[in-house]
Design a protein around this motif. Structure first.
Motif, PDB file in Angstrom:
ATOM      1  N   TRP A   1       0.838  -1.208   0.000  1.00  0.00           N
ATOM      2  CA  TRP A   1       0.000   0.000   0.000  1.00  0.00           C
ATOM      3  C   TRP A   1       0.870   1.254   0.000  1.00  0.00           C
ATOM      4  CZ3 TRP A   1      -0.881   4.056   3.523  1.00  0.00           C
ATOM      5  CH2 TRP A   1      -1.968   4.882   3.204  1.00  0.00           C
TER       6      TRP A   1
ATOM      7  N   LEU B   1       3.515  -4.801  -8.826  1.00  0.00           N
ATOM      8  CA  LEU B   1       4.801  -4.356  -8.302  1.00  0.00           C
ATOM      9  C   LEU B   1       5.884  -5.379  -8.638  1.00  0.00           C
ATOM     10  CD1 LEU B   1       3.598  -3.322  -4.730  1.00  0.00           C
ATOM     11  CD2 LEU B   1       4.203  -1.745  -6.573  1.00  0.00           C
TER      12      LEU B   1
ATOM     13  N   GLU C   1      -0.101  -7.279  -7.498  1.00  0.00           N
ATOM     14  CA  GLU C   1      -0.337  -5.870  -7.167  1.00  0.00           C
ATOM     15  C   GLU C   1       0.279  -4.933  -8.201  1.00  0.00           C
ATOM     16  OE1 GLU C   1      -1.794  -4.261  -4.557  1.00  0.00           O
ATOM     17  OE2 GLU C   1      -2.539  -6.051  -3.545  1.00  0.00           O
TER      18      GLU C   1
ATOM     19  N   GLN D   1       4.788   5.702  -4.559  1.00  0.00           N
ATOM     20  CA  GLN D   1       5.554   5.312  -5.751  1.00  0.00           C
ATOM     21  C   GLN D   1       6.958   4.854  -5.353  1.00  0.00           C
ATOM     22  OE1 GLN D   1       5.267   8.733  -8.401  1.00  0.00           O
ATOM     23  NE2 GLN D   1       3.356   7.965  -9.246  1.00  0.00           N
TER      24      GLN D   1
ATOM     25  N   HIS E   1       2.454   1.825  -3.463  1.00  0.00           N
ATOM     26  CA  HIS E   1       1.532   2.445  -4.421  1.00  0.00           C
ATOM     27  C   HIS E   1       1.329   3.921  -4.092  1.00  0.00           C
ATOM     28  CE1 HIS E   1       0.435  -1.002  -6.807  1.00  0.00           C
ATOM     29  NE2 HIS E   1       0.062  -1.709  -5.752  1.00  0.00           N
ATOM     30  N   ARG E   2       1.128   4.222  -2.813  1.00  0.00           N
ATOM     31  CA  ARG E   2       0.833   5.605  -2.409  1.00  0.00           C
ATOM     32  C   ARG E   2       2.022   6.526  -2.649  1.00  0.00           C
ATOM     33  NH1 ARG E   2       1.198   8.634   2.509  1.00  0.00           N
ATOM     34  NH2 ARG E   2      -0.424  10.239   2.611  1.00  0.00           N
TER      35      ARG E   2
END
Length: 277
Positions: free
Chosen positions: A24, A89, A87, A30, A27-28
């Protein structure tokens, strides 16, 4: 700014909470995510007494144990790589058999901005004392994640501030990593008088406000409830997503107050705890 996250996986008490938190945040912010599966290999070199004629048995037993540990570590690493791909990633990682997991984790942390671990992680040992060993010489903040409450959404960030150098660094790390941007922050200080608690809370809040963050101070007085209970209760009432504090605090009576508070919150907090030392 948070750009590199290290997830330390524990084969003894596996839980998806640390990886969910790391993904998380990646993603938030980068950010890049790396993983290390740490296995405490010190039992293989312990000074265990071996009866006459028992050396061959011990060597065979140790080879079997090591092979089993390798299987568990490889499986955990494969699982988090697959989860990362799902995800979107790309994750790099490896397994590390260590005689001193806390020390080796400190070395790995040097190339990262934040280390994420599970609240019940023992890194192959019998308890969580490795966390204190890591924090004694921590090069990077440690994010301890409860198994049932990963950090996967924005919410109020609660910062415990006692005026110590460590708690001041915790505020600075929050700013440096960019974790407080766009979120509501609450600085809580606990003291023996309301005036001192308010003064400390306002001092911490002023620093964060100077960096353009949305923050409110709150002072609490030590009473029948212990500081850890006061902080946990406030975190629940605020529906906090993250608790930030400096590890172990001041000397003298504040060591008893905030030192024990840190240890209790590491083990009992119902929200993720970011520790700076």
């Amino acid at each position: 700014m948070l750009k590199r996250i290290l997830v330390a996986l524990d084969t003894t008490h596996p839980t998806p909470a640390p990886q969910a938190t790391a993904f998380w945040l990646a993603h938030r912010m980068q950010a890049e995510v790396n993983a290390v599966v740490l296995v405490d290999a010190s039992p293989l070199s312990s000074g265990e007494a071996v009866p006459a004629g028992g050396l061959g048995f011990r060597q065979a037993r140790d080879r079997q144990r090591e092979a089993h540990w390798h299987e568990e570590a490889d499986a955990d690493l494969l699982a988090i790589r697959c989860s990362a791909l799902n995800e979107g990633l790309t994750l790099t990682g490896d397994c590390l058999f260590s005689q001193n997991p806390a020390q080796d984790l400190s070395r790995r942390a040097l190339g990262h901005d934040l280390v994420v671990v599970a609240q019940n992680a023992t890194l192959g040992g019998d308890d969580m004392r490795w966390i204190e060993s890591y924090l004694d010489n921590a090069p990077r903040p440690l994010l301890v994640v409860p198994p049932a409450m990963p950090l996967v959404s924005e919410g109020t960030i609660l910062l415990a501030y006692d005026g110590s150098a460590n708690s001041a660094r915790a505020l600075q790390q929050l700013v440096h990593l960019g974790l407080g941007a766009g979120q509501a922050l609450r600085v809580v200080s606990i003291s023996q008088t309301q005036a001192e608690a308010d003064r400390l809370a306002q001092e911490g809040a002023a620093y964060l406000a100077a960096h353009g963050l949305n923050v409110r101070p709150q002072g609490l007085v030590v009473g029948q409830k212990q500081p850890a209970e006061l902080i946990n209760t406030l975190a629940v009432s605020l529906d906090a997503s993250l608790l930030v504090l400096g590890a172990f605090g001041h000397r003298s009576w504040k060591t008893r107050l905030f030192g024990s508070t840190t240890r209790i919150l590491i083990r009992q907090s119902t929200v993720p705890v970011m520790l700076c030392h």
